[in-house]
Design a protein around this motif. Structure first.
Motif, PDB file in Angstrom:
ATOM      1  N   ASP A 185      57.657  38.311  76.030  1.00 32.03           N
ATOM      2  CA  ASP A 185      57.008  37.749  77.329  1.00 32.03           C
ATOM      3  C   ASP A 185      56.345  37.680  77.640  1.00 32.03           C
ATOM      4  O   ASP A 185      54.857  37.104  77.469  1.00 32.03           O
ATOM      5  N   PRO A 186      56.371  35.993  78.517  1.00 32.72           N
ATOM      6  CA  PRO A 186      55.938  34.895  78.686  1.00 32.72           C
ATOM      7  C   PRO A 186      53.905  35.346  79.559  1.00 32.72           C
ATOM      8  O   PRO A 186      53.552  35.084  79.517  1.00 32.72           O
ATOM      9  N   LEU A 187      53.418  36.717  79.933  1.00 31.67           N
ATOM     10  CA  LEU A 187      53.405  36.924  81.073  1.00 31.67           C
ATOM     11  C   LEU A 187      51.764  37.311  79.514  1.00 31.67           C
ATOM     12  O   LEU A 187      50.770  37.522  79.949  1.00 31.67           O
ATOM     13  N   THR A 188      51.992  38.117  78.782  1.00 29.97           N
ATOM     14  CA  THR A 188      50.939  38.337  77.579  1.00 29.97           C
ATOM     15  C   THR A 188      51.420  37.796  76.433  1.00 29.97           C
ATOM     16  O   THR A 188      50.179  38.257  75.476  1.00 29.97           O
ATOM     17  N   VAL A 189      51.769  36.586  76.076  1.00 26.82           N
ATOM     18  CA  VAL A 189      51.928  35.638  75.084  1.00 26.82           C
ATOM     19  C   VAL A 189      50.276  34.354  75.960  1.00 26.82           C
ATOM     20  O   VAL A 189      50.653  34.362  76.769  1.00 26.82           O
ATOM     21  N   ALA A 190      49.712  34.138  74.552  1.00 25.25           N
ATOM     22  CA  ALA A 190      48.923  33.890  74.540  1.00 25.25           C
ATOM     23  C   ALA A 190      49.488  32.118  75.627  1.00 25.25           C
ATOM     24  O   ALA A 190      50.484  31.916  74.363  1.00 25.25           O
ATOM     25  N   ALA A 191      48.664  31.609  75.747  1.00 29.38           N
ATOM     26  CA  ALA A 191      48.822  30.481  76.905  1.00 29.38           C
ATOM     27  C   ALA A 191      48.913  29.646  75.720  1.00 29.38           C
ATOM     28  O   ALA A 191      50.132  28.461  75.855  1.00 29.38           O
TER      29      ALA A 191
ATOM     30  N   LEU B 229      53.134  29.394  74.983  1.00 31.85           N
ATOM     31  CA  LEU B 229      54.140  30.000  75.222  1.00 31.85           C
ATOM     32  C   LEU B 229      54.733  27.891  74.775  1.00 31.85           C
ATOM     33  O   LEU B 229      56.260  28.433  74.911  1.00 31.85           O
ATOM     34  N   PRO B 230      54.506  27.579  74.515  1.00 26.64           N
ATOM     35  CA  PRO B 230      55.603  26.127  74.144  1.00 26.64           C
ATOM     36  C   PRO B 230      56.385  26.523  72.726  1.00 26.64           C
ATOM     37  O   PRO B 230      57.537  25.274  72.913  1.00 26.64           O
ATOM     38  N   GLN B 231      55.461  27.449  71.724  1.00 20.36           N
ATOM     39  CA  GLN B 231      56.790  26.996  71.063  1.00 20.36           C
ATOM     40  C   GLN B 231      57.322  28.160  71.083  1.00 20.36           C
ATOM     41  O   GLN B 231      57.805  29.093  70.625  1.00 20.36           O
TER      42      GLN B 231
END
Length: 55
Positions: A25-31, A34-36
């Protein structure tokens, strides 16, 4: 508003869409992570461009 209600604006059969299914979930992953974040299924203009082998 753009007059494309019959071909765009929702995820449905026959509608044009860009969609990305991520492994998390991109809303719960650390910023910073995100690129990985692996992409499982990218879809462009309503068509799947590739599918991860795990699916």
């Amino acid at each position: 508003m753009a007059g494309e209600e019959q071909i765009a604006g929702r995820i449905a059969l026959g509608h044009r869409a860009d969609l990305t299914v991520l492994v998390d979930d991109p809303l719960t992953v650390a910023a910073t992570e995100l690129p990985q974040l692996p992409v499982l299924v990218p879809a462009v203009d309503g068509g799947v461009t590739r599918r991860d082998a795990s699916l």
